[in-house]
Motif scaffolding. Sequence first.
Motif, PDB file in Angstrom:
ATOM      1  N   ALA A  31       0.703  -1.144   0.136  1.00 46.25           N
ATOM      2  CA  ALA A  31       0.437  -0.372   0.434  1.00 46.25           C
ATOM      3  C   ALA A  31       0.853   1.382  -0.274  1.00 46.25           C
ATOM      4  CB  ALA A  31      -0.807  -0.090   1.101  1.00 46.25           C
ATOM      5  N   ARG A  32       2.219   0.891   0.682  1.00 44.32           N
ATOM      6  CA  ARG A  32       2.872   2.276   0.417  1.00 44.32           C
ATOM      7  C   ARG A  32       3.670   2.239  -0.535  1.00 44.32           C
ATOM      8  NH1 ARG A  32       6.758   3.563   5.780  1.00 44.32           N
ATOM      9  NH2 ARG A  32       8.533   4.953   4.646  1.00 44.32           N
ATOM     10  N   HIS A  33       4.042   1.856  -0.689  1.00 42.79           N
ATOM     11  CA  HIS A  33       4.359   1.477  -3.132  1.00 42.79           C
ATOM     12  C   HIS A  33       3.863   0.966  -3.933  1.00 42.79           C
ATOM     13  CE1 HIS A  33       8.163   3.374  -0.956  1.00 42.79           C
ATOM     14  NE2 HIS A  33       7.672   2.576  -0.144  1.00 42.79           N
ATOM     15  N   PRO A  34       2.594   0.882  -4.364  1.00 40.08           N
ATOM     16  CA  PRO A  34       1.858   0.620  -5.219  1.00 40.08           C
ATOM     17  C   PRO A  34       2.262   0.111  -6.551  1.00 40.08           C
ATOM     18  CG  PRO A  34       0.468   2.731  -4.978  1.00 40.08           C
ATOM     19  CD  PRO A  34       1.730   3.096  -3.539  1.00 40.08           C
ATOM     20  N   ASP A  35       3.274   0.503  -7.068  1.00 37.94           N
ATOM     21  CA  ASP A  35       3.742   0.429  -8.393  1.00 37.94           C
ATOM     22  C   ASP A  35       4.388  -0.542  -8.348  1.00 37.94           C
ATOM     23  OD1 ASP A  35       5.048   2.378  -7.108  1.00 37.94           O
ATOM     24  OD2 ASP A  35       6.474   3.087  -8.301  1.00 37.94           O
ATOM     25  N   TRP A  36       5.516  -1.516  -6.860  1.00 39.70           N
ATOM     26  CA  TRP A  36       6.551  -2.733  -6.604  1.00 39.70           C
ATOM     27  C   TRP A  36       4.938  -3.260  -6.586  1.00 39.70           C
ATOM     28  CZ3 TRP A  36       9.770  -0.080  -1.854  1.00 39.70           C
ATOM     29  CH2 TRP A  36      10.599   0.841  -2.408  1.00 39.70           C
ATOM     30  N   ARG A  37       6.451  -4.663  -7.196  1.00 38.54           N
ATOM     31  CA  ARG A  37       5.860  -5.534  -6.837  1.00 38.54           C
ATOM     32  C   ARG A  37       6.401  -6.261  -5.977  1.00 38.54           C
ATOM     33  NH1 ARG A  37       4.242  -7.705 -11.558  1.00 38.54           N
ATOM     34  NH2 ARG A  37       5.829 -10.882 -11.101  1.00 38.54           N
ATOM     35  N   ILE A  38       5.661  -6.594  -5.012  1.00 39.44           N
ATOM     36  CA  ILE A  38       5.713  -7.346  -3.411  1.00 39.44           C
ATOM     37  C   ILE A  38       5.981  -8.719  -3.328  1.00 39.44           C
ATOM     38  CG2 ILE A  38       6.030  -6.857  -1.353  1.00 39.44           C
ATOM     39  CD1 ILE A  38       5.977  -4.138  -1.737  1.00 39.44           C
ATOM     40  N   ALA A  39       6.664  -9.581  -3.289  1.00 39.61           N
ATOM     41  CA  ALA A  39       6.066 -10.822  -3.032  1.00 39.61           C
ATOM     42  C   ALA A  39       6.430 -11.579  -1.555  1.00 39.61           C
ATOM     43  CB  ALA A  39       6.942 -12.263  -4.574  1.00 39.61           C
ATOM     44  N   THR A  40       6.461 -12.411  -1.336  1.00 39.88           N
ATOM     45  CA  THR A  40       6.987 -13.216   0.211  1.00 39.88           C
ATOM     46  C   THR A  40       6.998 -14.736   0.138  1.00 39.88           C
ATOM     47  OG1 THR A  40       4.749 -13.197   1.300  1.00 39.88           O
ATOM     48  CG2 THR A  40       5.712 -11.513   1.467  1.00 39.88           C
ATOM     49  N   CYS A  41       8.083 -14.817   1.712  1.00 41.63           N
ATOM     50  CA  CYS A  41       8.245 -16.732   1.291  1.00 41.63           C
ATOM     51  C   CYS A  41       9.087 -16.915   2.650  1.00 41.63           C
ATOM     52  CB  CYS A  41       8.824 -16.759   0.413  1.00 41.63           C
ATOM     53  SG  CYS A  41      10.874 -16.564   0.315  1.00 41.63           S
ATOM     54  N   PHE A  42       8.791 -18.010   3.536  1.00 45.73           N
ATOM     55  CA  PHE A  42       9.696 -17.893   4.906  1.00 45.73           C
ATOM     56  C   PHE A  42      10.643 -18.874   4.410  1.00 45.73           C
ATOM     57  CE2 PHE A  42       5.800 -15.860   5.522  1.00 45.73           C
ATOM     58  CZ  PHE A  42       6.054 -14.547   5.919  1.00 45.73           C
ATOM     59  N   ILE A  43      11.690 -19.464   5.383  1.00 41.63           N
ATOM     60  CA  ILE A  43      12.838 -19.926   5.555  1.00 41.63           C
ATOM     61  C   ILE A  43      12.370 -21.239   5.555  1.00 41.63           C
ATOM     62  CG2 ILE A  43      15.259 -19.806   6.509  1.00 41.63           C
ATOM     63  CD1 ILE A  43      15.898 -17.136   6.669  1.00 41.63           C
ATOM     64  N   GLU A  44      11.283 -21.417   7.091  1.00 47.43           N
ATOM     65  CA  GLU A  44      10.935 -22.204   7.256  1.00 47.43           C
ATOM     66  C   GLU A  44       9.096 -21.966   7.829  1.00 47.43           C
ATOM     67  OE1 GLU A  44      13.840 -23.920  10.944  1.00 47.43           O
ATOM     68  OE2 GLU A  44      13.502 -22.047  11.606  1.00 47.43           O
ATOM     69  N   TRP A  45       8.448 -23.368   8.480  1.00 46.74           N
ATOM     70  CA  TRP A  45       7.497 -23.522   9.067  1.00 46.74           C
ATOM     71  C   TRP A  45       6.343 -22.261   8.460  1.00 46.74           C
ATOM     72  CZ3 TRP A  45       7.095 -27.334  11.603  1.00 46.74           C
ATOM     73  CH2 TRP A  45       8.232 -27.724  12.465  1.00 46.74           C
ATOM     74  N   ASP A  46       6.055 -22.465   6.700  1.00 47.24           N
ATOM     75  CA  ASP A  46       5.522 -21.504   6.043  1.00 47.24           C
ATOM     76  C   ASP A  46       4.877 -22.754   4.815  1.00 47.24           C
ATOM     77  OD1 ASP A  46       2.974 -19.425   5.707  1.00 47.24           O
ATOM     78  OD2 ASP A  46       4.651 -19.790   3.407  1.00 47.24           O
ATOM     79  N   ALA A  47       3.674 -22.863   4.023  1.00 44.15           N
ATOM     80  CA  ALA A  47       3.454 -23.379   3.304  1.00 44.15           C
ATOM     81  C   ALA A  47       4.807 -23.073   1.297  1.00 44.15           C
ATOM     82  CB  ALA A  47       2.094 -23.393   1.986  1.00 44.15           C
ATOM     83  N   VAL A  48       5.222 -21.800   1.701  1.00 41.19           N
ATOM     84  CA  VAL A  48       5.905 -21.351   0.373  1.00 41.19           C
ATOM     85  C   VAL A  48       7.694 -21.221   1.864  1.00 41.19           C
ATOM     86  CG1 VAL A  48       6.739 -19.807  -0.707  1.00 41.19           C
ATOM     87  CG2 VAL A  48       4.437 -20.998  -1.033  1.00 41.19           C
ATOM     88  N   LEU A  49       8.467 -21.716   1.422  1.00 41.41           N
ATOM     89  CA  LEU A  49       9.506 -21.457   1.500  1.00 41.41           C
ATOM     90  C   LEU A  49      10.763 -20.870   0.640  1.00 41.41           C
ATOM     91  CD1 LEU A  49       9.964 -25.070   3.776  1.00 41.41           C
ATOM     92  CD2 LEU A  49       9.221 -22.851   4.694  1.00 41.41           C
TER      93      LEU A  49
END
Length: 299
Positions: A31-49
Motif C-alpha cells: 500500500a505504501r508502494h502500489p507500483d512495486w511488485r512485492i512477494a513473500t516467502c519464509f525460510i521455515e514453517w510456511d507453505a512457501v519456503l
Amino acid sequence: MNDTTLLLVGHGSRFQGGNAETLQFAELWRARHPDWRIATCFIEWDAVLLDGGLDLAARESRRVLVIPFILNAAGHVKMEIPAAVAAARARHPGVDFAVARHLGMGPEVLGLLQGRLDGLMDGLARPDPRTTGVILLGRGSSDAGANGELARLARWLFEANHHDLVDLAFTGIAWPRLETAVQRQARLGMTQIAILPVYLFAGRLTERISAQVGRLRTHYPGVAFALADYFGHDPAIFDLLDARAQGLDQPAGLLLECDGCKYRTAAEGLHLHGHDHTRIAPALPADPMTAHIKAPGHP
C-alpha cells in the motif's frame, strides 16, 4: 521497479499468527508502494519456503531482489539465502537475482529502541537512570558475529543514555539468559529494570519472555519491571526496508558481508541444511500468482 520483484524473506514461525504478521506487513508495504511488485516467502514453517518463493518471484520478472527480513546476520543470511539464490540462478538463467542487506542492527534500530526505552521510562514515572537497569533481549545464535551485532547495539544505547547498566541477554542458544541478567542488576542495586526485546514479530519466544517477566516480578517484588513490545509495524522498519529495496544504504560495488567469502563454502558443508521438513501444507488450493505475486495459501 516494473520488471523487478522484491522478495521479502521472513524467518518463519510455528507460532499461530506469527507468519500472518509478516504477510500483513507486506500488504502494508504494498500500500505504501502500489507500483512495486512485492512477494513473500519464509525460510521455515510456511507453505512457501525459500526455493518456492524464488521460483514464484522469477516467473514474471526479469529481476528479483531478495530482501532478508531478518535482524541478525546468522546462518540463514550468511549461508542459506546465498545458497538458495545460487540454485535459483541455475534454474532461471534469464532472471537477474540480487540480494539486499538484511535489516541489521544499525542506527535505525538504535533509534527505534531508544524510543521504546523513553516510553518505558515515562511509564516508570521517569526514575533516576543511574538506578534503572536496561536489558537488551535478543533471540540468540550459535553465530558469534550475530550476537556481536546485538552487543554493539547495547554499547551504543549505553553511550546515548545515563544508565549505569545496559546489559545483554538472550532467549535461547546464547548466554546469559534474562534471569541471570536480572539477578546481576538487582544485586548491583537497580530498583527498576527496563527490558527491550529485539524482535520483529510475535512468536513462541515473545510469549516466553512475557511469562519470564511475570515470574521475575514475583521473585523480585522490590524491583519495578517494564517490558517493551516487539517492533511489529513500526514506521522505522518500513523506512529501513525502503532503503534496502532502493539500495540507498549500499554504494555501488560494495559486497555484502559474505559475498566472496572463502570460508562460507567450507562452512556450508557442516551447517547448511534444507527446511522442507518445516513446510506447512497450504490451507487453500494453490493460486500461485496474483497482481502482487502472492504465494499459495497466503491470503
